[in-house]
Each structure stands twice: as C-alpha cells, then as structure tokens.
Scaffold this motif. Structure first.
Motif, PDB file in Angstrom:
ATOM      1  N   SER A 300       6.789  70.301  18.351  1.00  0.00           N
ATOM      2  CA  SER A 300       5.839  70.244  17.243  1.00  0.00           C
ATOM      3  C   SER A 300       5.398  71.670  16.888  1.00  0.00           C
ATOM      4  CB  SER A 300       4.632  69.387  17.652  1.00  0.00           C
ATOM      5  OG  SER A 300       3.806  69.158  16.544  1.00  0.00           O
ATOM      6  N   ILE A 301       5.645  72.062  15.643  1.00  0.00           N
ATOM      7  CA  ILE A 301       5.373  73.452  15.219  1.00  0.00           C
ATOM      8  C   ILE A 301       4.241  73.475  14.204  1.00  0.00           C
ATOM      9  CG2 ILE A 301       6.369  75.415  13.934  1.00  0.00           C
ATOM     10  CD1 ILE A 301       9.017  74.862  15.296  1.00  0.00           C
ATOM     11  N   CYS A 302       3.306  74.413  14.364  1.00  0.00           N
ATOM     12  CA  CYS A 302       2.240  74.600  13.367  1.00  0.00           C
ATOM     13  C   CYS A 302       2.756  75.571  12.309  1.00  0.00           C
ATOM     14  CB  CYS A 302       0.967  75.141  14.027  1.00  0.00           C
ATOM     15  SG  CYS A 302      -0.338  75.452  12.807  1.00  0.00           S
ATOM     16  N   SER A 303       3.006  75.066  11.110  1.00  0.00           N
ATOM     17  CA  SER A 303       3.593  75.911  10.064  1.00  0.00           C
ATOM     18  C   SER A 303       2.611  77.011   9.633  1.00  0.00           C
ATOM     19  CB  SER A 303       4.026  75.065   8.871  1.00  0.00           C
ATOM     20  OG  SER A 303       2.951  74.271   8.442  1.00  0.00           O
ATOM     21  N   ASP A 304       1.314  76.780   9.781  1.00  0.00           N
ATOM     22  CA  ASP A 304       0.352  77.820   9.420  1.00  0.00           C
ATOM     23  C   ASP A 304       0.392  78.972  10.422  1.00  0.00           C
ATOM     24  OD1 ASP A 304      -1.326  77.178   6.976  1.00  0.00           O
ATOM     25  OD2 ASP A 304      -1.264  75.257   7.994  1.00  0.00           O
ATOM     26  N   MET A 305       0.454  78.635  11.719  1.00  0.00           N
ATOM     27  CA  MET A 305       0.567  79.692  12.734  1.00  0.00           C
ATOM     28  C   MET A 305       1.864  80.487  12.523  1.00  0.00           C
ATOM     29  SD  MET A 305      -1.797  80.044  15.101  1.00  0.00           S
ATOM     30  CE  MET A 305      -3.308  79.215  15.632  1.00  0.00           C
ATOM     31  N   SER A 306       2.901  79.810  12.020  1.00  0.00           N
ATOM     32  CA  SER A 306       4.205  80.461  11.848  1.00  0.00           C
ATOM     33  C   SER A 306       4.251  81.372  10.623  1.00  0.00           C
ATOM     34  CB  SER A 306       5.297  79.398  11.697  1.00  0.00           C
ATOM     35  OG  SER A 306       5.271  78.530  12.791  1.00  0.00           O
ATOM     36  N   LYS A 307       3.181  81.378   9.827  1.00  0.00           N
ATOM     37  CA  LYS A 307       3.202  82.221   8.617  1.00  0.00           C
ATOM     38  C   LYS A 307       3.147  83.711   8.939  1.00  0.00           C
ATOM     39  CE  LYS A 307       1.483  78.936   5.213  1.00  0.00           C
ATOM     40  NZ  LYS A 307       0.345  78.458   4.447  1.00  0.00           N
ATOM     41  N   THR A 308       2.629  84.065  10.129  1.00  0.00           N
ATOM     42  CA  THR A 308       2.579  85.487  10.496  1.00  0.00           C
ATOM     43  C   THR A 308       3.980  85.927  10.910  1.00  0.00           C
ATOM     44  OG1 THR A 308       0.457  84.946  11.496  1.00  0.00           O
ATOM     45  CG2 THR A 308       1.275  87.192  11.831  1.00  0.00           C
ATOM     46  N   THR A 309       4.525  86.871  10.177  1.00  0.00           N
ATOM     47  CA  THR A 309       5.848  87.411  10.519  1.00  0.00           C
ATOM     48  C   THR A 309       5.699  88.912  10.776  1.00  0.00           C
ATOM     49  OG1 THR A 309       6.278  87.923   8.217  1.00  0.00           O
ATOM     50  CG2 THR A 309       7.023  85.748   9.005  1.00  0.00           C
ATOM     51  N   GLU A 310       6.744  89.508  11.373  1.00  0.00           N
ATOM     52  CA  GLU A 310       6.701  90.957  11.605  1.00  0.00           C
ATOM     53  C   GLU A 310       6.570  91.720  10.287  1.00  0.00           C
ATOM     54  OE1 GLU A 310      10.196  91.613  14.188  1.00  0.00           O
ATOM     55  OE2 GLU A 310       8.788  92.750  15.418  1.00  0.00           O
ATOM     56  N   ASP A 311       7.265  91.248   9.240  1.00  0.00           N
ATOM     57  CA  ASP A 311       7.178  91.930   7.937  1.00  0.00           C
ATOM     58  C   ASP A 311       5.732  91.950   7.431  1.00  0.00           C
ATOM     59  OD1 ASP A 311       9.821  92.572   7.727  1.00  0.00           O
ATOM     60  OD2 ASP A 311      10.363  90.786   6.572  1.00  0.00           O
ATOM     61  N   LYS A 312       5.034  90.810   7.581  1.00  0.00           N
ATOM     62  CA  LYS A 312       3.641  90.749   7.093  1.00  0.00           C
ATOM     63  C   LYS A 312       2.720  91.581   7.978  1.00  0.00           C
ATOM     64  CE  LYS A 312       4.376  86.170   5.179  1.00  0.00           C
ATOM     65  NZ  LYS A 312       4.183  84.739   5.454  1.00  0.00           N
ATOM     66  N   LEU A 313       2.989  91.590   9.270  1.00  0.00           N
ATOM     67  CA  LEU A 313       2.179  92.429  10.172  1.00  0.00           C
ATOM     68  C   LEU A 313       2.369  93.901   9.800  1.00  0.00           C
ATOM     69  CD1 LEU A 313       0.374  92.902  12.637  1.00  0.00           C
ATOM     70  CD2 LEU A 313       2.400  92.686  14.094  1.00  0.00           C
ATOM     71  N   LEU A 314       3.615  94.277   9.557  1.00  0.00           N
ATOM     72  CA  LEU A 314       3.900  95.665   9.172  1.00  0.00           C
ATOM     73  C   LEU A 314       3.197  96.016   7.863  1.00  0.00           C
ATOM     74  CD1 LEU A 314       5.363  98.363   9.358  1.00  0.00           C
ATOM     75  CD2 LEU A 314       7.371  97.291   8.319  1.00  0.00           C
ATOM     76  N   HIS A 315       3.260  95.101   6.895  1.00  0.00           N
ATOM     77  CA  HIS A 315       2.619  95.329   5.593  1.00  0.00           C
ATOM     78  C   HIS A 315       1.110  95.564   5.792  1.00  0.00           C
ATOM     79  CE1 HIS A 315       2.181  94.994   1.256  1.00  0.00           C
ATOM     80  NE2 HIS A 315       1.133  94.206   1.470  1.00  0.00           N
ATOM     81  N   THR A 316       0.506  94.767   6.667  1.00  0.00           N
ATOM     82  CA  THR A 316      -0.936  94.908   6.930  1.00  0.00           C
ATOM     83  C   THR A 316      -1.224  96.275   7.574  1.00  0.00           C
ATOM     84  OG1 THR A 316      -1.102  92.527   7.248  1.00  0.00           O
ATOM     85  CG2 THR A 316      -2.906  93.836   8.120  1.00  0.00           C
ATOM     86  N   LEU A 317      -0.405  96.660   8.540  1.00  0.00           N
ATOM     87  CA  LEU A 317      -0.645  97.943   9.230  1.00  0.00           C
ATOM     88  C   LEU A 317      -0.446  99.130   8.286  1.00  0.00           C
ATOM     89  CD1 LEU A 317       0.989  97.302  12.728  1.00  0.00           C
ATOM     90  CD2 LEU A 317      -1.408  97.103  12.080  1.00  0.00           C
TER      91      LEU A 317
END
Ligand code: 13P
Ligand code: SF4
Length: 350
Positions: A300-317
C-alpha cells in the motif's frame, strides 16, 4: 534527467547551506529522499526536531500538515519548505475546519465541556479550532497519553479525524464501544443538533470523527489470516491507523518508529509481516536482508508521500540558495491558536 548529477548537486547544496539548513524526512519517503535528510522520524520525532531546530531553513520531506505544523512551531527568522506544495493527506481532508467547529458547537450545546484532541494529521484550521476549545494534538506515538490527558480536562473528548486510531487507542486504555460514538457528519453534522444522533453523542465519553487513512484502510483481516497460513511463525506488526479488526489480529501495534525498533529488535531468522506504507516496509526488508524476512502485509503506497522526488528537493534547495524558494505560509491568528495545541502535546509528552 540522470539521477546521479541531481543527487550530487543536492549534496553540494547541503554542504554550501551548512548549519542554516535542516532537511527532515518522514519514514514513508522514498529511499532516494531519505539518503539526503539530516533526520528521519515518525510524526512526533519530526515535530520535536522542528521545534528545537536552529537552522534558518527547514525543508520538510513529507506532506503538507507536517510542514504546516513545523511552520507553526518555527521561530522568528526560520522558514519551512515543502518540496511539493500539493502533497496533502486524504485523512486530514476528511475534517474541514468549519465542520469540526460546527460539531464542537453542537456537542457543547448539551452543556458538557468537550475537549478536542486532533491527530497531527489535520489542517492548520482544525488545530486552530481545537486551540479555541483548549484542546491539543496527538500523534500515533503518544495517542494514549494524550487521550488520558484530554479525558482529565472536562466531561468528554472529541477525537479528530482518525476513527481507527481513536478506537484502537481507547481499546488499549480499557474502554469499549459502549464508551464511544462515531459521529454521523452527513449533511454538515445537522443530525448532531437534535434527535437520536444528538442523544448518542451526548451520552458518549468519547466522540469520534468518522475519518480514516485510505492507505491503511487497504489492510484487511483476510491478509493477516493468509500471512499466518503462509508463515505460521511470523510476527504481524501494524500501524494504529489500521482498522480495529486488523489491529485485533496483530502481534504488535505502533507508530512508524515503534515498528522500526520492533523489527530491528527481532531475532535473526524471524519473519515479520508489516502493515503500513510500503516505502517503510521495503526499507526494513532491505536493511535486514539475509538475516530476517520482512514482508508487507499488502503493498500500500501513499501517493502524497511519493510526491517528493529528488528533482523537487533539488529545486527547493536551489531556491533557498538563491532566495527564490516559497516557504509554507501560515495565517498568524490560526497559527497562534494551533501553536498552543502543539505545545500542549510537547509539554505533556516531552
Ligand atoms: P507516524 O509516523 O507518526 O506513525 O505517522 C504515520 C502517518 O500516517 C503519517 O502520515
Ligand atoms: Fe495521510 Fe495516510 Fe498518507 Fe499518512 S499515509 S499522509 S495518514 S494518507
């Protein structure tokens, strides 16, 4: 895009931002995110870490209510960022602030003092409403202590929004169905004002909001029976967001961190069947590969938790480094009320 350069740039930006940066990650995050966080934990541990952090920039790899709580607890000059602002929580969405307020008004119309206790998986608006009624927040790790606290505050408690956590916690405290009532909120809670539903709510020590987590609702008793048939010596561990029927069949019930500790403490050769979000179960399976067998009760996967990707983390940083990142903003008045509910929890369960 090649994952390696993304990962390298994240590492480089972390180094550049130094002590100004704190990256927090919930246990349900993907391994490609967890490898970059400064600290991973369950909701209680993450709230504690956010509340004591000195870093100017807190990046929350999780879902919106977590980042929002961190923003509420943040000090002057600190900002909280969520790599994907659309990462929500279906359980939190089952309890809109105005509807919780209407329910509390109706419950108080019977002359009783009802203390609201909201699971941290709820919006800022709900926490603010709870603050107005001198309520508090709890997490899966301290629900029992916080429910005991709430019972001492008045004549009854309204637990929001997880009906499963509420019933599982009440059962663990020795209460039974005669002590609680799951509210009927259809029609905007109109039934709570008069008639049989109002009478049932007025007679209950514990009123329970009818929400739940869709990801944990996928775990069923039949899966536990099948796991025990296939692995007669297995230990079944489940999260308290699972239904009371599933919890009754399990050997261990606990928060994500409690389950991690229990799996770590199991002897070599053990078979552990874990009923919670798949990313955590998969991490445990890899960590103990060759020594213990760790299997999901169901994938069972939480699709909301899965929204964080390395690309988005990099964009934030990158945005933090060049000043363009948009922090999580909270309404000042709501935040002041919500802060009280979170601080009550941190004071009762330090
Ligand atoms: P905990 O990590 O606090 O057990 O929370 C589980 C969860 O569903 C978070 O969304
Ligand atoms: Fe919400 Fe369930 Fe996802 Fe946790 S696992 S964020 S409770 S939907």
């Amino acid at each position: 895009m090649n994952a390696l350069p993304v990962s390298r740039e994240i590492i480089e930006l972390k180094r550049r931002l130094g002590d100004d940066l704190l990256i927090l990650g919930h246990h349900y995050q993907d391994d490609r995110i967890i490898r970059h966080v400064h600290f991973s934990g369950d909701s209680l541990e993450l709230a504690r870490r956010a509340a004591t952090s000195q870093g100017r920039h807190i990046v929350f790899c999780g879902v919106h209510f977590m980042a929002e709580s961190a923003a509420v607890l943040a000090q002057e000059g600190q900002n909280v960022y969520l790599p994907d602002m659309s990462a929500g929580c279906v359980m939190a969405n089952t309890a809109p602030g105005p509807l919780v307020d209407a329910a509390l008004q109706a419950l108080h119309a019977h002359g009783r003092k009802i203390t609201p206790l909201t699971y941290v998986n709820s919006s800022l608006a709900v926490k603010a409403v709870c603050g107005r009624y001198d309520g508090a927040v709890c997490t899966s790790a301290n629900a029992k202590e916080m429910l005991a606290w709430a019972f001492k505050q008045g004549d009854g408690v309204l637990f929001i929004p997880d009906k499963n956590l509420a019933q599982n916690t009440a059962r663990a405290m020795g209460l039974g169905p005669e002590d609680w009532h799951i509210l009927d909120m259809r029609g905007g809670g109109q039934a709570l004002r008069e008639g049989p539903e109002a009478a049932r709510a007025a007679g209950a020590r514990l009123c329970i909001w009818p929400g739940c987590c869709a990801i944990h609702a996928r775990f069923k008793p039949a899966q536990v029976w099948e796991a025990r048939r296939a692995h007669p010596d297995c230990t079944v561990l489940v999260h308290p967001e699972c239904s009371p029927e599933v919890v009754a069949l399990a050997d261990f019930i606990g928060s994500t961190s409690a389950m991690i500790k229990a799996v770590d403490a199991a002897p070599d050769g053990a078979t552990l069947i874990v009923g919670t979000e798949w990313h955590l179960v998969n991490r445990l399976a890899q960590r103990h590969a060759g020594r213990k067998i760790v299997l999901p009760l169901f994938e069972s996967i939480c699709s909301d938790m899965s929204k964080t990707t390395e690309d988005k983390l990099l964009h934030t940083l990158r945005g933090i480094a060049d000043g363009s990142a948009a922090p999580v903003l909270v309404d000042r008045a709501e935040a002041a009320l919500a802060r009280n509910t979170l601080q009550t929890m941190l004071a009762v369960c330090p």
